[in-house]
Design a protein around this motif. Structure first.
Motif, PDB file in Angstrom:
ATOM      1  N   GLN A   1       0.803  -1.219   0.000  1.00 41.85           N
ATOM      2  CA  GLN A   1       0.000   0.000   0.000  1.00 41.85           C
ATOM      3  C   GLN A   1       0.840   1.275   0.000  1.00 41.85           C
ATOM      4  OE1 GLN A   1      -0.024  -2.388   2.280  1.00 41.85           O
ATOM      5  NE2 GLN A   1      -2.079  -3.242   2.494  1.00 41.85           N
ATOM      6  N   THR A   2       2.020   1.215   0.593  1.00 46.24           N
ATOM      7  CA  THR A   2       2.865   2.413   0.695  1.00 46.24           C
ATOM      8  C   THR A   2       4.216   2.226   0.002  1.00 46.24           C
ATOM      9  OG1 THR A   2       3.617   1.658   2.866  1.00 46.24           O
ATOM     10  CG2 THR A   2       1.796   3.237   2.831  1.00 46.24           C
ATOM     11  N   GLU A   3       4.296   1.266  -0.890  1.00 42.24           N
ATOM     12  CA  GLU A   3       5.570   0.957  -1.562  1.00 42.24           C
ATOM     13  C   GLU A   3       6.165   2.176  -2.271  1.00 42.24           C
ATOM     14  OE1 GLU A   3       6.694  -1.629  -5.396  1.00 42.24           O
ATOM     15  OE2 GLU A   3       5.833  -2.800  -3.744  1.00 42.24           O
ATOM     16  N   SER A   4       5.339   2.962  -2.937  1.00 43.46           N
ATOM     17  CA  SER A   4       5.868   4.118  -3.668  1.00 43.46           C
ATOM     18  C   SER A   4       6.469   5.152  -2.725  1.00 43.46           C
ATOM     19  CB  SER A   4       4.785   4.750  -4.538  1.00 43.46           C
ATOM     20  OG  SER A   4       3.736   5.258  -3.728  1.00 43.46           O
ATOM     21  N   ILE A   5       5.918   5.287  -1.539  1.00 41.69           N
ATOM     22  CA  ILE A   5       6.473   6.226  -0.553  1.00 41.69           C
ATOM     23  C   ILE A   5       7.779   5.669   0.014  1.00 41.69           C
ATOM     24  CG2 ILE A   5       6.072   7.388   1.650  1.00 41.69           C
ATOM     25  CD1 ILE A   5       3.045   7.231   0.975  1.00 41.69           C
ATOM     26  N   TRP A   6       7.799   4.371   0.303  1.00 42.23           N
ATOM     27  CA  TRP A   6       9.010   3.752   0.848  1.00 42.23           C
ATOM     28  C   TRP A   6      10.178   3.880  -0.125  1.00 42.23           C
ATOM     29  CZ3 TRP A   6       9.635  -0.317   4.923  1.00 42.23           C
ATOM     30  CH2 TRP A   6       8.662  -0.208   5.906  1.00 42.23           C
ATOM     31  N   THR A   7       9.914   3.762  -1.416  1.00 44.66           N
ATOM     32  CA  THR A   7      11.003   3.860  -2.389  1.00 44.66           C
ATOM     33  C   THR A   7      11.583   5.269  -2.439  1.00 44.66           C
ATOM     34  OG1 THR A   7       9.452   4.241  -4.202  1.00 44.66           O
ATOM     35  CG2 THR A   7      10.188   1.983  -3.841  1.00 44.66           C
ATOM     36  N   LYS A   8      10.805   6.255  -2.043  1.00 46.23           N
ATOM     37  CA  LYS A   8      11.322   7.629  -1.977  1.00 46.23           C
ATOM     38  C   LYS A   8      12.141   7.853  -0.707  1.00 46.23           C
ATOM     39  CE  LYS A   8       7.589   9.468  -4.735  1.00 46.23           C
ATOM     40  NZ  LYS A   8       6.332  10.207  -4.740  1.00 46.23           N
ATOM     41  N   VAL A   9      11.775   7.163   0.366  1.00 48.25           N
ATOM     42  CA  VAL A   9      12.448   7.318   1.657  1.00 48.25           C
ATOM     43  C   VAL A   9      13.742   6.513   1.715  1.00 48.25           C
ATOM     44  CG1 VAL A   9      12.216   6.874   4.136  1.00 48.25           C
ATOM     45  CG2 VAL A   9      10.288   7.783   2.857  1.00 48.25           C
ATOM     46  N   LEU A  10      13.705   5.311   1.150  1.00 49.36           N
ATOM     47  CA  LEU A  10      14.851   4.408   1.234  1.00 49.36           C
ATOM     48  C   LEU A  10      15.712   4.460  -0.018  1.00 49.36           C
ATOM     49  CD1 LEU A  10      13.091   1.226   2.612  1.00 49.36           C
ATOM     50  CD2 LEU A  10      14.583   2.760   3.876  1.00 49.36           C
ATOM     51  N   PRO A  11      17.013   4.399   0.157  1.00 54.04           N
ATOM     52  CA  PRO A  11      17.900   4.315  -1.005  1.00 54.04           C
ATOM     53  C   PRO A  11      17.988   2.874  -1.521  1.00 54.04           C
ATOM     54  CG  PRO A  11      19.191   4.498   0.999  1.00 54.04           C
ATOM     55  CD  PRO A  11      17.750   4.569   1.402  1.00 54.04           C
ATOM     56  N   LEU A  12      16.919   2.415  -2.189  1.00 47.06           N
ATOM     57  CA  LEU A  12      16.876   1.061  -2.726  1.00 47.06           C
ATOM     58  C   LEU A  12      16.943   1.105  -4.241  1.00 47.06           C
ATOM     59  CD1 LEU A  12      13.940  -0.460  -0.650  1.00 47.06           C
ATOM     60  CD2 LEU A  12      16.379  -0.664  -0.198  1.00 47.06           C
ATOM     61  N   ASP A  13      17.621   0.134  -4.822  1.00 52.09           N
ATOM     62  CA  ASP A  13      17.683   0.044  -6.280  1.00 52.09           C
ATOM     63  C   ASP A  13      16.379  -0.486  -6.856  1.00 52.09           C
ATOM     64  OD1 ASP A  13      20.278   1.017  -6.344  1.00 52.09           O
ATOM     65  OD2 ASP A  13      21.122  -0.984  -6.076  1.00 52.09           O
ATOM     66  N   SER A  14      15.813  -1.495  -6.197  1.00 54.65           N
ATOM     67  CA  SER A  14      14.558  -2.066  -6.658  1.00 54.65           C
ATOM     68  C   SER A  14      13.868  -2.783  -5.509  1.00 54.65           C
ATOM     69  CB  SER A  14      14.798  -3.040  -7.808  1.00 54.65           C
ATOM     70  OG  SER A  14      15.555  -4.139  -7.356  1.00 54.65           O
ATOM     71  N   ILE A  15      12.578  -3.023  -5.681  1.00 53.90           N
ATOM     72  CA  ILE A  15      11.790  -3.729  -4.676  1.00 53.90           C
ATOM     73  C   ILE A  15      11.076  -4.871  -5.371  1.00 53.90           C
ATOM     74  CG2 ILE A  15       9.802  -3.568  -3.131  1.00 53.90           C
ATOM     75  CD1 ILE A  15      10.510  -0.672  -2.642  1.00 53.90           C
ATOM     76  N   ASP A  16      11.111  -6.050  -4.731  1.00 55.56           N
ATOM     77  CA  ASP A  16      10.331  -7.173  -5.234  1.00 55.56           C
ATOM     78  C   ASP A  16       9.737  -7.909  -4.033  1.00 55.56           C
ATOM     79  OD1 ASP A  16      12.237  -8.969  -4.165  1.00 55.56           O
ATOM     80  OD2 ASP A  16      13.350  -9.004  -6.049  1.00 55.56           O
ATOM     81  N   ALA A  17       9.101  -9.036  -4.269  1.00 54.34           N
ATOM     82  CA  ALA A  17       8.422  -9.780  -3.202  1.00 54.34           C
ATOM     83  C   ALA A  17       9.381 -10.269  -2.119  1.00 54.34           C
ATOM     84  CB  ALA A  17       7.671 -10.959  -3.801  1.00 54.34           C
TER      85      ALA A  17
END
Length: 95
Positions: A31-47
């Motif tokens: 539900q908040t993945e798009s916000i987390w990607t802005k907060v965290l310095p991550l290259d990508s997110i998957d399951a």
């Protein structure tokens, strides 16, 4: 083996278990993945992407077991895009 996806965080499930730490590794809420990607310095997110509880406050969880995040919880602790200090809070985990 779960490893923390936060850049420069060296916490892993194996290290926590070896040191008898109760350090949960959590999935990023869809539900908040798009916000987390802005907060965290991550290259990508998957399951399989996990972050350790060291990046969240006590108020971000329901109960004391740190297994269930409250709605709107965001990682705010030990978030760094550069390697400067150890991200493991040793005073909390008795390392």
């Amino acid at each position: 083996m779960a490893t923390c996806a936060v850049k420069f965080c060296e916490n892993t499930y194996y290290k926590a278990k070896k040191n008898e730490q109760k350090l949960p590794f959590l999935r990023i809420p869809i539900q908040t993945e798009s916000i987390w990607t802005k907060v965290l310095p991550l290259d990508s997110i998957d399951a399989n992407t996990r972050i350790c509880a060291d990046h969240l406050t006590e108020h971000d969880f329901y109960g004391e077991n740190k297994q269930t995040l409250k709605p709107g919880a965001l990682p705010t602790l030990n978030i760094s895009s550069t390697r400067g200090t150890s991200l493991l809070r040793s005073e909390e985990h008795n390392v």
